[in-house]
Design a protein around this motif. Structure first.
Motif, PDB file in Angstrom:
ATOM      1  N   PHE A  63       0.845  -1.199   0.000  1.00 54.89           N
ATOM      2  CA  PHE A  63       0.000   0.000   0.000  1.00 54.89           C
ATOM      3  C   PHE A  63       0.880   1.249   0.000  1.00 54.89           C
ATOM      4  CE2 PHE A  63      -3.914   2.196   0.571  1.00 54.89           C
ATOM      5  CZ  PHE A  63      -3.643   3.285   1.374  1.00 54.89           C
ATOM      6  N   GLU A 101      -3.832   1.007  -8.464  1.00 53.53           N
ATOM      7  CA  GLU A 101      -4.644   2.230  -8.328  1.00 53.53           C
ATOM      8  C   GLU A 101      -5.139   2.648  -9.710  1.00 53.53           C
ATOM      9  OE1 GLU A 101      -5.739   5.421  -5.456  1.00 53.53           O
ATOM     10  OE2 GLU A 101      -6.363   4.484  -7.284  1.00 53.53           O
ATOM     11  N   THR A 144      -7.384   4.783 -10.557  1.00 55.84           N
ATOM     12  CA  THR A 144      -7.838   6.161 -10.787  1.00 55.84           C
ATOM     13  C   THR A 144      -6.663   7.122 -10.883  1.00 55.84           C
ATOM     14  OG1 THR A 144      -7.943   6.765  -8.453  1.00 55.84           O
ATOM     15  CG2 THR A 144      -9.893   5.697  -9.393  1.00 55.84           C
ATOM     16  N   GLN A 148      -0.137  13.181  -6.252  1.00 57.85           N
ATOM     17  CA  GLN A 148      -0.874  12.274  -7.165  1.00 57.85           C
ATOM     18  C   GLN A 148      -1.885  13.095  -7.959  1.00 57.85           C
ATOM     19  OE1 GLN A 148      -0.887   8.055  -4.808  1.00 57.85           O
ATOM     20  NE2 GLN A 148      -2.883   9.024  -5.098  1.00 57.85           N
ATOM     21  N   ALA A 191     -17.190  16.033 -12.483  1.00 58.29           N
ATOM     22  CA  ALA A 191     -16.343  16.955 -11.698  1.00 58.29           C
ATOM     23  C   ALA A 191     -15.076  17.304 -12.477  1.00 58.29           C
ATOM     24  CB  ALA A 191     -15.979  16.284 -10.377  1.00 58.29           C
ATOM     25  N   ASN A 205      -1.796   7.998   5.116  1.00 61.26           N
ATOM     26  CA  ASN A 205      -1.589   9.087   4.147  1.00 61.26           C
ATOM     27  C   ASN A 205      -2.388  10.284   4.632  1.00 61.26           C
ATOM     28  OD1 ASN A 205      -0.150   7.274   2.562  1.00 61.26           O
ATOM     29  ND2 ASN A 205      -1.872   6.833   1.186  1.00 61.26           N
ATOM     30  N   LEU A 224      -7.137  14.824   2.205  1.00 59.86           N
ATOM     31  CA  LEU A 224      -7.473  13.465   2.623  1.00 59.86           C
ATOM     32  C   LEU A 224      -6.687  13.013   3.841  1.00 59.86           C
ATOM     33  CD1 LEU A 224      -5.006  11.339   1.632  1.00 59.86           C
ATOM     34  CD2 LEU A 224      -5.981  11.853  -0.581  1.00 59.86           C
ATOM     35  N   VAL A 239      -6.088   9.033   5.270  1.00 58.12           N
ATOM     36  CA  VAL A 239      -6.355   7.633   4.953  1.00 58.12           C
ATOM     37  C   VAL A 239      -5.470   6.767   5.827  1.00 58.12           C
ATOM     38  CG1 VAL A 239      -5.835   5.950   3.156  1.00 58.12           C
ATOM     39  CG2 VAL A 239      -7.031   8.043   2.549  1.00 58.12           C
ATOM     40  N   TYR A 290      -9.557  -0.309   6.708  1.00 60.12           N
ATOM     41  CA  TYR A 290      -9.170   0.813   5.834  1.00 60.12           C
ATOM     42  C   TYR A 290     -10.102   1.970   6.157  1.00 60.12           C
ATOM     43  CZ  TYR A 290      -8.778   3.751   1.665  1.00 60.12           C
ATOM     44  OH  TYR A 290      -8.615   4.811   0.818  1.00 60.12           O
ATOM     45  N   VAL A 323     -19.911   8.112  -7.014  1.00 66.15           N
ATOM     46  CA  VAL A 323     -18.503   7.800  -7.300  1.00 66.15           C
ATOM     47  C   VAL A 323     -17.901   6.981  -6.162  1.00 66.15           C
ATOM     48  CG1 VAL A 323     -16.212   8.794  -7.629  1.00 66.15           C
ATOM     49  CG2 VAL A 323     -18.170   9.823  -8.766  1.00 66.15           C
ATOM     50  N   TYR A 324     -18.176   7.417  -4.920  1.00 64.88           N
ATOM     51  CA  TYR A 324     -17.643   6.677  -3.758  1.00 64.88           C
ATOM     52  C   TYR A 324     -18.153   5.251  -3.762  1.00 64.88           C
ATOM     53  CZ  TYR A 324     -15.711  10.857  -1.462  1.00 64.88           C
ATOM     54  OH  TYR A 324     -14.972  11.968  -1.134  1.00 64.88           O
ATOM     55  N   TYR A 343     -14.803   2.899  -4.193  1.00 73.66           N
ATOM     56  CA  TYR A 343     -14.150   2.348  -3.000  1.00 73.66           C
ATOM     57  C   TYR A 343     -14.173   0.821  -2.927  1.00 73.66           C
ATOM     58  CZ  TYR A 343     -12.699   6.627  -0.676  1.00 73.66           C
ATOM     59  OH  TYR A 343     -12.061   7.794  -0.359  1.00 73.66           O
TER      60      TYR A 343
HETATM   61  C1  LIG Z   1     -15.382  13.799  -8.038  1.00 75.11           C
HETATM   62  C2  LIG Z   1     -14.398  13.038  -7.209  1.00 75.11           C
HETATM   63  C3  LIG Z   1     -13.619  13.948  -6.255  1.00 75.11           C
HETATM   64  C4  LIG Z   1     -12.669  13.161  -5.355  1.00 75.11           C
HETATM   65  C5  LIG Z   1     -11.813  12.225  -6.209  1.00 75.11           C
HETATM   66  C6  LIG Z   1     -10.886  11.392  -5.342  1.00 75.11           C
HETATM   67  C7  LIG Z   1      -9.535  11.731  -5.302  1.00 75.11           C
HETATM   68  C8  LIG Z   1      -8.624  10.964  -4.580  1.00 75.11           C
HETATM   69  C9  LIG Z   1      -9.070   9.827  -3.888  1.00 75.11           C
HETATM   70  C10 LIG Z   1      -8.126   8.970  -3.138  1.00 75.11           C
HETATM   71  C11 LIG Z   1      -6.793   9.334  -2.968  1.00 75.11           C
HETATM   72  C12 LIG Z   1      -5.911   8.498  -2.279  1.00 75.11           C
HETATM   73  C13 LIG Z   1      -6.344   7.286  -1.793  1.00 75.11           C
HETATM   74  S1  LIG Z   1      -5.254   6.240  -0.929  1.00 75.11           S
HETATM   75  O1  LIG Z   1      -6.061   5.342  -0.144  1.00 75.11           O
HETATM   76  O2  LIG Z   1      -4.313   7.077  -0.231  1.00 75.11           O
HETATM   77  C14 LIG Z   1      -4.373   5.219  -2.068  1.00 75.11           C
HETATM   78  C15 LIG Z   1      -3.324   5.977  -2.825  1.00 75.11           C
HETATM   79  O3  LIG Z   1      -3.897   6.521  -3.996  1.00 75.11           O
HETATM   80  C16 LIG Z   1      -7.662   6.912  -1.954  1.00 75.11           C
HETATM   81  C17 LIG Z   1      -8.557   7.728  -2.640  1.00 75.11           C
HETATM   82  C18 LIG Z   1     -10.418   9.503  -3.879  1.00 75.11           C
HETATM   83  C19 LIG Z   1     -11.347  10.283  -4.604  1.00 75.11           C
HETATM   84  C20 LIG Z   1     -12.773   9.897  -4.615  1.00 75.11           C
HETATM   85  C21 LIG Z   1     -13.372   9.521  -5.947  1.00 75.11           C
HETATM   86  C22 LIG Z   1     -13.233   8.544  -4.859  1.00 75.11           C
HETATM   87  C23 LIG Z   1     -12.319   7.406  -5.031  1.00 75.11           C
HETATM   88  C24 LIG Z   1     -12.328   6.404  -4.106  1.00 75.11           C
HETATM   89  C25 LIG Z   1     -11.460   5.354  -4.254  1.00 75.11           C
HETATM   90  C26 LIG Z   1     -10.608   5.345  -5.318  1.00 75.11           C
HETATM   91  C27 LIG Z   1     -10.626   6.399  -6.218  1.00 75.11           C
HETATM   92  N1  LIG Z   1     -11.496   7.433  -6.083  1.00 75.11           N
END
Ligand SMILES: CCCCCc1ccc(-c2ccc(S(=O)(=O)CCO)cc2)cc1[C@H]1C[C@H]1c1ccccn1
Length: 238
Positions: free
Chosen positions: A74, A84, A86, A105, A113, A143, A163, A165, A193, A211-212, A216
């Protein structure tokens, strides 16, 4: 401990997240919104300045890997694009220690959005199990959004999410009855998590929650399967 200006915050937030994760999903405040085998995903619906910032907590049990292995993959930037989906770009801005990085990132744009980026420190550590002596140590990866002089201010191109996490893992070993060697068949990793993502700019609440709900469960399922595949037939890292 390394004398870095971020270190006190890294220490505080990491240990706070560990306690938060270990609270589990009691109290009836958590709403189960996704389930897939052993994985159960909960959320709380909260809004900050009219923006949905739904805290998320997932619990999962994965056979055949240790908490050290799970948090290692991770944390590791080298393999992040393997799981990952996204992610569009990633840059390690600073290596504070071999277990502590600052990462920028850029995530793929999620219609409707605008595109988002995330700037955070990333830390992984082993925490001795203070409640159960003969249990394995706990591993946590955390994170948390931060500032950094090297991160480009996007001149309005990209919206920066905020964020926090964490991935908290507890390994159990059921030793073989015949006293034989411990193999991966005897390992169980209990994962919690937790994530709180503030999208940083206006997104329609219904669209964000959709989206969530989609991203997720996909993310955690894909990540844990990736670690199982990577560890299969490899020596066990406790
Ligand atoms: C319109 C959407 C606005 C928000 C977009 C966004 C950005 C970052 C993140 C995010 C950034 C980091 C992490 S992590 O766990 O640290 C791992 C390393 O990458 C996790 C999720 C989430 C989301 C929200 C979509 C949601 C979403 C959820 C799981 C995956 C992708 N997108």
């Amino acid at each position: 401990a390394p004398a870095h200006p971020l270190w006190p915050e890294i220490e505080r937030v990491t240990l706070e997240q560990l306690q938060y994760a270990r609270l589990g999903v009691e109290g009836g405040v958590w709403q189960l919104f996704a389930e897939d085998g052993e994985m159960k995903m909960y959320k709380r619906e909260e809004e900050v300045d009219g923006l949905a910032v739904d805290p998320l907590k997932a619990v999962h049990t994965v056979k055949g890997v240790t908490g050290r292995e799970m948090t290692h993959y991770f944390f590791s930037p080298d393999v992040r694009f393997e799981w990952e989906t996204t992610l569009e770009q990633m840059k390690v801005l600073e290596t504070i220690a071999d277990d502590t990085l600052v990462i920028l990132q850029i995530h793929k744009r999620v219609w409707p959005a605008s595109q988002r980026d995330a700037l955070f420190w990333s830390h992984v550590r082993r925490v001795p199990n203070d409640t159960d002596r003969d249990a394995q140590d706990i591993w946590i990866a955390c994170n948390h959004s931060t500032e950094h002089h090297e991160a480009p201010s996007n001149e309005g191109k990209m919206v920066r999410v905020a964020l926090t996490v964490c991935l908290v893992c507890q390994t159990s070993i059921e030793p073989p009855a015949d006293g034989g060697p411990v193999t991966r068949d005897h390992l169980t990793c209990k994962i919690t998590y937790c994530s709180v993502v503030n999208p940083g700019g206006w997104v329609p609440t219904s669209a964000l929650r959709a989206v969530y709900k989609r991203e997720y469960p996909k993310f955690l399922k894909r990540f844990t399967q990736y670690v199982k595949d990577r560890c299969d037939k490899q020596p066990i890292l406790f």
